[in-house]
Motif scaffolding. Structure first.
Motif, PDB file in Angstrom:
ATOM      1  N   SER A   1       0.823  -1.215   0.000  1.00  0.00           N
ATOM      2  CA  SER A   1       0.000   0.000   0.000  1.00  0.00           C
ATOM      3  C   SER A   1       0.856   1.264   0.000  1.00  0.00           C
ATOM      4  CB  SER A   1      -0.902  -0.011   1.237  1.00  0.00           C
ATOM      5  OG  SER A   1      -1.318   1.295   1.560  1.00  0.00           O
ATOM      6  N   PRO A   2       0.733   2.118  -1.050  1.00  0.00           N
ATOM      7  CA  PRO A   2       1.488   3.377  -1.080  1.00  0.00           C
ATOM      8  C   PRO A   2       1.145   4.255   0.119  1.00  0.00           C
ATOM      9  CG  PRO A   2       0.412   2.968  -3.211  1.00  0.00           C
ATOM     10  CD  PRO A   2      -0.104   1.946  -2.252  1.00  0.00           C
ATOM     11  N   ARG A   3      -0.107   4.211   0.549  1.00  0.00           N
ATOM     12  CA  ARG A   3      -0.556   5.038   1.666  1.00  0.00           C
ATOM     13  C   ARG A   3       0.162   4.617   2.959  1.00  0.00           C
ATOM     14  NH1 ARG A   3      -4.589   4.970   5.054  1.00  0.00           N
ATOM     15  NH2 ARG A   3      -5.547   6.974   5.523  1.00  0.00           N
ATOM     16  N   LEU A   4       0.224   3.293   3.194  1.00  0.00           N
ATOM     17  CA  LEU A   4       0.910   2.822   4.407  1.00  0.00           C
ATOM     18  C   LEU A   4       2.421   2.991   4.287  1.00  0.00           C
ATOM     19  CD1 LEU A   4      -1.282  -0.267   5.361  1.00  0.00           C
ATOM     20  CD2 LEU A   4      -1.143   1.946   6.515  1.00  0.00           C
ATOM     21  N   ARG A   5       2.975   2.883   3.076  1.00  0.00           N
ATOM     22  CA  ARG A   5       4.414   3.140   2.903  1.00  0.00           C
ATOM     23  C   ARG A   5       4.761   4.552   3.367  1.00  0.00           C
ATOM     24  NH1 ARG A   5       7.190   0.646  -2.567  1.00  0.00           N
ATOM     25  NH2 ARG A   5       6.494  -1.498  -2.264  1.00  0.00           N
ATOM     26  N   ALA A   6       3.908   5.520   3.063  1.00  0.00           N
ATOM     27  CA  ALA A   6       4.181   6.909   3.456  1.00  0.00           C
ATOM     28  C   ALA A   6       4.183   7.035   4.981  1.00  0.00           C
ATOM     29  CB  ALA A   6       3.145   7.836   2.825  1.00  0.00           C
ATOM     30  N   ILE A   7       3.243   6.356   5.636  1.00  0.00           N
ATOM     31  CA  ILE A   7       3.192   6.406   7.110  1.00  0.00           C
ATOM     32  C   ILE A   7       4.437   5.718   7.691  1.00  0.00           C
ATOM     33  CG2 ILE A   7       1.905   5.551   9.127  1.00  0.00           C
ATOM     34  CD1 ILE A   7      -0.657   5.875   7.410  1.00  0.00           C
ATOM     35  N   GLN A   8       4.813   4.577   7.106  1.00  0.00           N
ATOM     36  CA  GLN A   8       5.993   3.838   7.585  1.00  0.00           C
ATOM     37  C   GLN A   8       7.264   4.671   7.407  1.00  0.00           C
ATOM     38  OE1 GLN A   8       5.540   0.318   5.163  1.00  0.00           O
ATOM     39  NE2 GLN A   8       3.541  -0.116   6.090  1.00  0.00           N
ATOM     40  N   ALA A   9       7.356   5.419   6.309  1.00  0.00           N
ATOM     41  CA  ALA A   9       8.574   6.215   6.024  1.00  0.00           C
ATOM     42  C   ALA A   9       8.806   7.249   7.111  1.00  0.00           C
ATOM     43  CB  ALA A   9       8.451   6.884   4.658  1.00  0.00           C
ATOM     44  N   GLU A  10       7.723   7.787   7.674  1.00  0.00           N
ATOM     45  CA  GLU A  10       7.893   8.796   8.730  1.00  0.00           C
ATOM     46  C   GLU A  10       8.461   8.187  10.002  1.00  0.00           C
ATOM     47  OE1 GLU A  10       4.457  11.150   9.507  1.00  0.00           O
ATOM     48  OE2 GLU A  10       4.264  11.682   7.375  1.00  0.00           O
ATOM     49  N   ARG A  11       8.054   6.950  10.287  1.00  0.00           N
ATOM     50  CA  ARG A  11       8.488   6.343  11.550  1.00  0.00           C
ATOM     51  C   ARG A  11       9.753   5.530  11.420  1.00  0.00           C
ATOM     52  NH1 ARG A  11       3.599   4.074  14.873  1.00  0.00           N
ATOM     53  NH2 ARG A  11       5.128   4.314  16.529  1.00  0.00           N
ATOM     54  N   LEU A  12      10.080   5.111  10.191  1.00  0.00           N
ATOM     55  CA  LEU A  12      11.213   4.197   9.990  1.00  0.00           C
ATOM     56  C   LEU A  12      12.149   4.754   8.925  1.00  0.00           C
ATOM     57  CD1 LEU A  12       8.995   0.964   9.963  1.00  0.00           C
ATOM     58  CD2 LEU A  12      10.358   1.823  11.893  1.00  0.00           C
ATOM     59  N   PRO A  13      12.837   5.861   9.245  1.00  0.00           N
ATOM     60  CA  PRO A  13      13.709   6.463   8.245  1.00  0.00           C
ATOM     61  C   PRO A  13      14.818   5.496   7.828  1.00  0.00           C
ATOM     62  CG  PRO A  13      13.998   7.521  10.410  1.00  0.00           C
ATOM     63  CD  PRO A  13      12.841   6.584  10.527  1.00  0.00           C
ATOM     64  N   GLY A  14      15.173   5.528   6.551  1.00  0.00           N
ATOM     65  CA  GLY A  14      16.255   4.678   6.071  1.00  0.00           C
ATOM     66  C   GLY A  14      15.807   3.319   5.588  1.00  0.00           C
ATOM     67  N   ALA A  15      14.516   3.005   5.729  1.00  0.00           N
ATOM     68  CA  ALA A  15      14.041   1.698   5.272  1.00  0.00           C
ATOM     69  C   ALA A  15      14.005   1.651   3.745  1.00  0.00           C
ATOM     70  CB  ALA A  15      12.646   1.424   5.830  1.00  0.00           C
ATOM     71  N   ILE A  16      14.053   0.432   3.223  1.00  0.00           N
ATOM     72  CA  ILE A  16      13.927   0.207   1.782  1.00  0.00           C
ATOM     73  C   ILE A  16      12.710  -0.680   1.569  1.00  0.00           C
ATOM     74  CG2 ILE A  16      15.039  -0.881  -0.230  1.00  0.00           C
ATOM     75  CD1 ILE A  16      17.732  -0.078   1.111  1.00  0.00           C
ATOM     76  N   TRP A  17      11.844  -0.300   0.595  1.00  0.00           N
ATOM     77  CA  TRP A  17      10.574  -1.025   0.409  1.00  0.00           C
ATOM     78  C   TRP A  17      10.634  -1.995  -0.760  1.00  0.00           C
ATOM     79  CZ3 TRP A  17      10.875   3.500   2.867  1.00  0.00           C
ATOM     80  CH2 TRP A  17      10.097   3.647   4.021  1.00  0.00           C
ATOM     81  N   HIS A  18       9.859  -3.065  -0.612  1.00  0.00           N
ATOM     82  CA  HIS A  18       9.725  -4.080  -1.658  1.00  0.00           C
ATOM     83  C   HIS A  18       8.254  -4.456  -1.811  1.00  0.00           C
ATOM     84  CE1 HIS A  18      14.106  -5.086  -1.576  1.00  0.00           C
ATOM     85  NE2 HIS A  18      13.973  -4.632  -0.348  1.00  0.00           N
ATOM     86  N   GLU A  19       7.930  -4.953  -2.999  1.00  0.00           N
ATOM     87  CA  GLU A  19       6.579  -5.497  -3.226  1.00  0.00           C
ATOM     88  C   GLU A  19       6.485  -6.923  -2.676  1.00  0.00           C
ATOM     89  OE1 GLU A  19       3.763  -4.325  -4.821  1.00  0.00           O
ATOM     90  OE2 GLU A  19       4.683  -2.330  -5.006  1.00  0.00           O
ATOM     91  N   GLN A  20       7.608  -7.647  -2.707  1.00  0.00           N
ATOM     92  CA  GLN A  20       7.586  -9.051  -2.294  1.00  0.00           C
ATOM     93  C   GLN A  20       9.003  -9.519  -1.939  1.00  0.00           C
ATOM     94  OE1 GLN A  20       8.368 -11.454  -5.285  1.00  0.00           O
ATOM     95  NE2 GLN A  20       7.799 -10.145  -6.986  1.00  0.00           N
ATOM     96  N   VAL A  21       9.112 -10.697  -1.306  1.00  0.00           N
ATOM     97  CA  VAL A  21      10.425 -11.145  -0.808  1.00  0.00           C
ATOM     98  C   VAL A  21      11.441 -11.390  -1.923  1.00  0.00           C
ATOM     99  CG1 VAL A  21       9.664 -12.204   1.362  1.00  0.00           C
ATOM    100  CG2 VAL A  21       9.736 -13.586  -0.704  1.00  0.00           C
TER     101      VAL A  21
END
Ligand code: SAH
Length: 331
Positions: free
Chosen positions: A95-115
């Motif tokens: 979810s792009p919406r949840l990715r934005a929320i996660q980015a605020e709390r978890l700086p430096g993370a890298i996102w993936h669609e799947q493992v």
């Protein structure tokens, strides 16, 4: 007419893109900070037992608001700084919406669609209430064969299914006339991919979710709309649709790919073994009386069998060389 898993994937993508799911239901990390702290320290101890690889991936699948990982990283920073320095944070989130929320709390993370796109490194993976959101198919026993359930106009319609579906498991359960069996193909594919990876790289993955200990027939499709149980097929995108996790099938798929598995064991047993109540008492002593009693009630909600302690289970998938991970000891 749409296959149930296609319907569920479409409905949930729309739901997570437009809603704050946490208005509708409360997950363990949102109930108590101790949940994420314990999972973070589980990862740290497991990292020690696989020989402290550096760098190592710390991955969360379906991080929601990022609460679990924020609590985990705080605990790791305090108790296991060596792991904190070695870890690289990767998140699997659709979810792009949840990715934005996660980015605020978890700086430096890298996102993936799947493992599949994670770097080829040792890994520790955490996932809470991720598998239940993955789309399922349902088959109904009719005579000596199976029909598959499709969705049409907010209702189920049945079509005869190919003889190879569902998996042989349905036959083993002795399904009788009208029984429904479910398969979660993305979950089985994930177990296979993780299992295969863990034969090449050391590591472990911890899944907490709800579902029975043994596989069996039954319709577990459910939906929550505005905080209330709702009709799953009505008004796609307005409700969160989930199904119980078939832990036995999930674990078997990981073992078939070469990994070892531990559990499932009840969440209450797992968290209590890892110090849920000791940590809660320590925290409570530093808080106001009102806050302290809320923390203690939260711990009971996570662990008591008739609340979240029994229906929710913990399962670990490990590389063959990994010792029994914390909380899964059988003695
Ligand atoms: N783990 C969090 C959130 C659980 S809700 C918690 O315990 O609070 C399910 C999470 O999985 C959400 O973040 C959702 O967007 C994500 N998700 C669901 N299906 C997904 C998929 N197919 N791929 C990646 N993420 C998915």
């Amino acid at each position: 007419m749409e296959r149930l898993d296609h319907f569920m994937a479409r409905a949930n993508a729309a739901y997570y893109a437009t809603h704050d799911p946490f208005h509708d239901f409360t997950t363990s990390p949102e109930i108590s900070q101790v949940f994420g702290e314990i999972l973070g320290l589980w990862a740290a101890v497991t990292w020690e037992t696989i020989g402290r690889p550096d760098p190592v991936l710390l991955v969360e699948a379906g991080p929601g608001r990022g609460t679990l990982m924020a609590d985990a990283l705080r605990a790791i920073g305090r108790v296991a700084p060596g792991f904190g320095a070695a870890l690289r944070l990767h998140l699997i989130e659709a979810s792009p919406r949840l990715r934005a929320i996660q980015a605020e709390r978890l700086p430096g993370a890298i996102w993936h669609e799947q493992v599949g796109t994670l770097p080829d490194l040792p890994l520790l993976l955490l996932a809470n209430e991720f598998l239940d959101a993955l789309p399922i198919r349902q088959f109904v026993r009719r005579g000596t064969s199976w029909s598959e359930r499709f969705v049409e106009g907010a209702r189920f319609v049945e079509c005869p299914s190919t003889p190879t579906l569902p998996s042989a498991a349905g036959e083993d359960w002795g399904a009788g006339a009208g029984d429904i069996v479910e398969i979660n193909q993305p979950a089985l594919a994930l177990a296979g991919a993780l299992g295969h990876r863990l034969t090449r790289q050391p590591g472990a993955a911890l899944f907490l979710d709800y579902g029975p200990e043994h596989s069996g027939p039954g319709d577990s499709l459910q939906a929550i709309r505005d905080g209330q149980p709702a009709e799953p097929l009505a008004d796609p995108g307005s409700a969160d649709i989930t199904a119980h996790v078939d832990f036995a099938a999930f674990a078997a798929a990981a073992r078939a790919a070469g990994a070892t598995t531990h559990g499932p064991i009840p969440q209450g047993v797992f968290l209590t073994r890892l110090g849920l109540f000791q940590r809660t008492d320590r925290l409570a002593r530093s808080r106001s009386p009102a806050h302290a009693s809320a923390l203690i009630d939260a711990a009971h909600r996570l662990a008591e069998p008739n609340r979240m302690g029994r229906l929710f289970k913990a399962l670990a998938i490990c590389s063959p060389s990994c010792p029994v991970p914390p909380g899964f000891e059988t003695t």
